[in-house]
Motif scaffolding. Structure first.
Motif, PDB file in Angstrom:
ATOM      1  N   ASP B  46      67.856 -13.689 -44.759  1.00 29.42           N
ATOM      2  CA  ASP B  46      69.104 -14.176 -44.148  1.00 29.42           C
ATOM      3  C   ASP B  46      68.798 -14.693 -42.752  1.00 29.42           C
ATOM      4  O   ASP B  46      67.820 -14.263 -42.131  1.00 29.42           O
ATOM      5  CB  ASP B  46      70.103 -13.021 -44.002  1.00 29.42           C
ATOM      6  N   TYR B  47      69.640 -15.597 -42.291  1.00 28.21           N
ATOM      7  CA  TYR B  47      69.541 -16.007 -40.884  1.00 28.21           C
ATOM      8  C   TYR B  47      70.552 -15.153 -40.135  1.00 28.21           C
ATOM      9  O   TYR B  47      71.759 -15.368 -40.268  1.00 28.21           O
ATOM     10  CB  TYR B  47      69.896 -17.494 -40.750  1.00 28.21           C
ATOM     11  N   PRO B  48      70.118 -14.143 -39.404  1.00 23.41           N
ATOM     12  CA  PRO B  48      71.093 -13.267 -38.755  1.00 23.41           C
ATOM     13  C   PRO B  48      72.027 -14.071 -37.847  1.00 23.41           C
ATOM     14  O   PRO B  48      71.544 -14.898 -37.044  1.00 23.41           O
ATOM     15  CB  PRO B  48      70.227 -12.306 -37.935  1.00 23.41           C
ATOM     16  N   PRO B  49      73.347 -13.870 -37.965  1.00 25.35           N
ATOM     17  CA  PRO B  49      74.294 -14.664 -37.157  1.00 25.35           C
ATOM     18  C   PRO B  49      73.985 -14.608 -35.663  1.00 25.35           C
ATOM     19  O   PRO B  49      74.102 -15.600 -34.958  1.00 25.35           O
ATOM     20  CB  PRO B  49      75.644 -14.016 -37.475  1.00 25.35           C
ATOM     21  N   ARG B  50      73.536 -13.424 -35.209  1.00 26.16           N
ATOM     22  CA  ARG B  50      73.242 -13.280 -33.784  1.00 26.16           C
ATOM     23  C   ARG B  50      72.078 -14.195 -33.377  1.00 26.16           C
ATOM     24  O   ARG B  50      72.083 -14.795 -32.300  1.00 26.16           O
ATOM     25  CB  ARG B  50      72.892 -11.821 -33.487  1.00 26.16           C
ATOM     26  N   SER B  51      71.090 -14.290 -34.259  1.00 24.29           N
ATOM     27  CA  SER B  51      69.938 -15.152 -33.967  1.00 24.29           C
ATOM     28  C   SER B  51      70.356 -16.618 -33.953  1.00 24.29           C
ATOM     29  O   SER B  51      69.936 -17.391 -33.080  1.00 24.29           O
ATOM     30  CB  SER B  51      68.850 -14.963 -35.025  1.00 24.29           C
ATOM     31  N   ALA B  52      71.194 -16.977 -34.925  1.00 24.63           N
ATOM     32  CA  ALA B  52      71.655 -18.373 -34.991  1.00 24.63           C
ATOM     33  C   ALA B  52      72.470 -18.706 -33.750  1.00 24.63           C
ATOM     34  O   ALA B  52      72.326 -19.788 -33.161  1.00 24.63           O
ATOM     35  CB  ALA B  52      72.474 -18.577 -36.251  1.00 24.63           C
ATOM     36  N   LYS B  53      73.305 -17.754 -33.357  1.00 26.46           N
ATOM     37  CA  LYS B  53      74.152 -17.973 -32.168  1.00 26.46           C
ATOM     38  C   LYS B  53      73.286 -18.141 -30.917  1.00 26.46           C
ATOM     39  O   LYS B  53      73.569 -18.971 -30.051  1.00 26.46           O
ATOM     40  CB  LYS B  53      75.092 -16.774 -32.009  1.00 26.46           C
ATOM     41  N   ASN B  54      72.207 -17.355 -30.869  1.00 26.90           N
ATOM     42  CA  ASN B  54      71.295 -17.431 -29.711  1.00 26.90           C
ATOM     43  C   ASN B  54      70.304 -18.582 -29.831  1.00 26.90           C
ATOM     44  O   ASN B  54      69.399 -18.703 -29.011  1.00 26.90           O
ATOM     45  CB  ASN B  54      70.499 -16.126 -29.581  1.00 26.90           C
ATOM     46  N   ARG B  55      70.460 -19.350 -30.890  1.00 22.24           N
ATOM     47  CA  ARG B  55      69.535 -20.468 -31.156  1.00 22.24           C
ATOM     48  C   ARG B  55      68.083 -19.998 -31.223  1.00 22.24           C
ATOM     49  O   ARG B  55      67.175 -20.658 -30.691  1.00 22.24           O
ATOM     50  CB  ARG B  55      69.670 -21.558 -30.089  1.00 22.24           C
ATOM     51  N   ALA B  56      67.878 -18.858 -31.837  1.00 24.79           N
ATOM     52  CA  ALA B  56      66.500 -18.378 -32.058  1.00 24.79           C
ATOM     53  C   ALA B  56      65.972 -19.122 -33.280  1.00 24.79           C
ATOM     54  O   ALA B  56      66.377 -18.839 -34.406  1.00 24.79           O
ATOM     55  CB  ALA B  56      66.506 -16.873 -32.301  1.00 24.79           C
ATOM     56  N   THR B  57      65.134 -20.107 -33.032  1.00 24.30           N
ATOM     57  CA  THR B  57      64.639 -20.951 -34.132  1.00 24.30           C
ATOM     58  C   THR B  57      63.115 -20.961 -34.136  1.00 24.30           C
ATOM     59  O   THR B  57      62.486 -20.600 -33.148  1.00 24.30           O
ATOM     60  CB  THR B  57      65.129 -22.407 -33.972  1.00 24.30           C
ATOM     61  N   ALA B  87      63.702  -8.186 -38.661  1.00 24.88           N
ATOM     62  CA  ALA B  87      64.320  -7.211 -39.570  1.00 24.88           C
ATOM     63  C   ALA B  87      64.750  -7.894 -40.871  1.00 24.88           C
ATOM     64  O   ALA B  87      64.561  -7.341 -41.966  1.00 24.88           O
ATOM     65  CB  ALA B  87      65.513  -6.558 -38.886  1.00 24.88           C
ATOM     66  N   ALA B  88      65.297  -9.110 -40.745  1.00 22.78           N
ATOM     67  CA  ALA B  88      65.742  -9.839 -41.943  1.00 22.78           C
ATOM     68  C   ALA B  88      64.553 -10.171 -42.845  1.00 22.78           C
ATOM     69  O   ALA B  88      64.649 -10.106 -44.080  1.00 22.78           O
ATOM     70  CB  ALA B  88      66.472 -11.115 -41.528  1.00 22.78           C
ATOM     71  N   LEU B  89      63.431 -10.495 -42.223  1.00 20.94           N
ATOM     72  CA  LEU B  89      62.225 -10.824 -42.991  1.00 20.94           C
ATOM     73  C   LEU B  89      61.739  -9.607 -43.775  1.00 20.94           C
ATOM     74  O   LEU B  89      61.445  -9.696 -44.972  1.00 20.94           O
ATOM     75  CB  LEU B  89      61.107 -11.296 -42.046  1.00 20.94           C
ATOM     76  N   ILE B  90      61.669  -8.477 -43.087  1.00 23.46           N
ATOM     77  CA  ILE B  90      61.177  -7.260 -43.750  1.00 23.46           C
ATOM     78  C   ILE B  90      62.110  -6.889 -44.905  1.00 23.46           C
ATOM     79  O   ILE B  90      61.664  -6.584 -46.016  1.00 23.46           O
ATOM     80  CB  ILE B  90      61.045  -6.104 -42.730  1.00 23.46           C
ATOM     81  N   ASN B  91      63.395  -6.992 -44.652  1.00 27.32           N
ATOM     82  CA  ASN B  91      64.389  -6.652 -45.680  1.00 27.32           C
ATOM     83  C   ASN B  91      64.235  -7.541 -46.917  1.00 27.32           C
ATOM     84  O   ASN B  91      64.268  -7.067 -48.052  1.00 27.32           O
ATOM     85  CB  ASN B  91      65.786  -6.794 -45.063  1.00 27.32           C
ATOM     86  N   ALA B  92      64.046  -8.832 -46.699  1.00 27.74           N
ATOM     87  CA  ALA B  92      63.971  -9.763 -47.837  1.00 27.74           C
ATOM     88  C   ALA B  92      62.626  -9.649 -48.564  1.00 27.74           C
ATOM     89  O   ALA B  92      62.586  -9.518 -49.792  1.00 27.74           O
ATOM     90  CB  ALA B  92      64.191 -11.188 -47.345  1.00 27.74           C
ATOM     91  N   ILE B  93      61.550  -9.674 -47.791  1.00 31.22           N
ATOM     92  CA  ILE B  93      60.222  -9.755 -48.431  1.00 31.22           C
ATOM     93  C   ILE B  93      59.871  -8.452 -49.158  1.00 31.22           C
ATOM     94  O   ILE B  93      59.161  -8.478 -50.163  1.00 31.22           O
ATOM     95  CB  ILE B  93      59.158 -10.165 -47.386  1.00 31.22           C
ATOM     96  N   SER B  94      60.405  -7.344 -48.678  1.00 31.75           N
ATOM     97  CA  SER B  94      60.145  -6.071 -49.370  1.00 31.75           C
ATOM     98  C   SER B  94      60.667  -6.110 -50.796  1.00 31.75           C
ATOM     99  O   SER B  94      60.230  -5.329 -51.649  1.00 31.75           O
ATOM    100  CB  SER B  94      60.844  -4.919 -48.644  1.00 31.75           C
TER     101      SER B  94
END
Lengths: 289, 137
Positions: B46-57, B87-94
């Motif tokens: 997932d693209y965490p909403p907080r990351s998207a809001k902070n423009r973490a790209t 965290a999103a990466l670990i959650n998905a890839i696991s």
């Protein structure tokens, strides 16, 4: 009672010391070069050495693949599909040649190679012991002087197969760029993509200003997205002999339509530093017109 | 003092024995394109909403270890735009599953890397897979 306890303690100490010595011996044999671990074959014949085979003119091709097989060798049979691919690829390339060698005791190596579908340019019976081959299959790449540039022993895994394939693609030497060439390119305002193909830690310790870090094993996935095909790419590493840069360049060249636009910076980071080149982007920007 | 020496030596030998035992298992290293081909179940992070809001790209790279059965046992994030994406990466890839990697008649543990790009374009956040040379134009 005390005497008994002392004896038990002494015995325990002896057992522990023996265990440590055995463990140490095993570790040394595994990790110290020349140890016995792994396939014993090829210990005497190694990359950099010359291969002695009568009646072979190494200079007649840019690269000669030498495939040592023996009838009845399980790993040879298991590897046959890859060797078939190798022989058909070599057949199409006038700069390359494949010589299959078989032990001098084998009856009909040509027939065996026909059975497994491998079509070498030449088949020779040789004494494996005399030339230093101690296991099959062994695959060597020899240069026009008969010096071994690469060597693989046993059934190849996926990574090793990729290494062999890169040898097929790159029979022409990689184009190297000196620090002076790079400096001139930067000074002339030419856009050059400099890529540090080392690990993240080594990049963090120091890199050429403006260089992007893409470790060599990530180039396949990241280069199409992160490197433009319009501009030249110069790869470097802080490693010995530019090994990683060369691997990276081969990976990159295989995936780009403009393969001629990929260069290896000769000497890598050390050459950059030795030439007194800038350490920061600000310093480097002074070079650009 | 007399007892601490054998205890130290004993501990050392235990560590050595453990290292020898684990080394014996071995693993195969796969390129990313091959690793993706072996995947039987993939979960996009997932693209965490907080990351998207902070423009973490940017790019993220994870290193994973897969067991003999094809299940992901370990995920290390080598590079990611921020900690929420990590965290999103670990959650998905696991949750990815792979075909067992057979070599020399047995299944092997596998190590490999997965790359994703976290992109915000025209206010829209999305996660992209890398393009491999065969797919790239």
């Amino acid at each position: 009672m005390k005497n008994l306890r002392d004896r038990v303690e002494l015995a325990a100490n002896i057992i522990i010391i023996v265990t440590v010595l055995v463990c140490g011996g095993i570790l040394i044999s595994r990790y110290v070069p020349g140890g016995k671990r792994g396939n014993d074959a090829g210990r005497s014949l190694r990359a950099g050495a010359n291969i002695e085979m009568q009646g072979v003119d190494w200079g007649s091709s840019h690269k000669t693949f030498v495939l040592a097989v023996a009838p009845g060798c399980d790993f040879c049979a298991e590897s046959a599909p890859f060797y078939r691919f190798l022989s058909s690829a070599v057949e199409k390339n006038e700069h390359l040649r494949l010589i299959a060698i078989s032990p001098d005791s084998s009856n009909d190596p040509e027939d065996y190679l026909r059975q497994i579908g491998v079509k070498p340019n030449e088949v020779k019976k040789v004494s494996f012991k005399a030339i230093g081959i101690r296991g099959t299959p062994t695959l060597l790449v020899a240069d026009p002087k008969g010096a071994i540039s690469k060597m693989w022993v046993g059934k190849l895994n996926e990574v090793q197969e990729a290494e062999v394939l890169s040898e097929l693609r790159d029979y022409e030497p990689l184009v190297r760029m000196t620090v002076g060439d790079l400096r001139r390119a930067i000074e002339s305002g030419r856009k050059v993509q400099i890529v540090d193909v080392g690990g993240r830690e080594t990049y963090a310790e120091g890199h050429i200003p403006g260089a992007k870090n893409i470790p060599a094993d990530e180039l396949e996935a990241r280069a199409p997205q992160e490197l433009s095909a319009e501009y030249p790419v110069v790869l470097y590493c802080g490693c010995r002999n530019d090994d990683l840069s060369e691997i990276g360049a081969r990976i990159l060249k295989s995936g780009r339509s403009d393969a001629g636009n990929v260069f290896v910076l000769a000497g890598g980071l050390e050459a950059w530093k030795a030439a007194g080149m800038p350490k920061t982007s600000k310093e480097l920007s002074k070079y650009v017109q | 003092m007399k007892r601490s020496v054998p205890m130290f030596v004993g501990s050392l030998s235990w560590v050595l024995l453990c290292s020898l035992a684990s080394d014996g298992q071995g693993y195969l290293t796969r390129t990313e394109s091959n690793l993706r081909r072996l995947a039987t179940k993939t979960v996009m992070p997932d693209y965490p909403p907080r990351s998207a809001k902070n423009r973490a790209t940017g790019v993220s790279v994870t290193e994973l270890e897969i067991n003999e059965a094809g299940n992901v046992e370990r995920v290390d994030v080598l590079q990611a735009p921020d900690e929420y994406i990590e965290a999103a990466l670990i959650n998905a890839i696991s949750r990815w599953k792979f075909e067992p990697s057979m070599h020399k008649g047995r299944a092997w543990r596998v190590k490999g890397k997965l790359t994703f790009y976290f992109v915000v374009e025209r206010g829209k956040a999305r996660v992209m897979n890398p393009k491999f040379p065969a797919q790239a134009r």
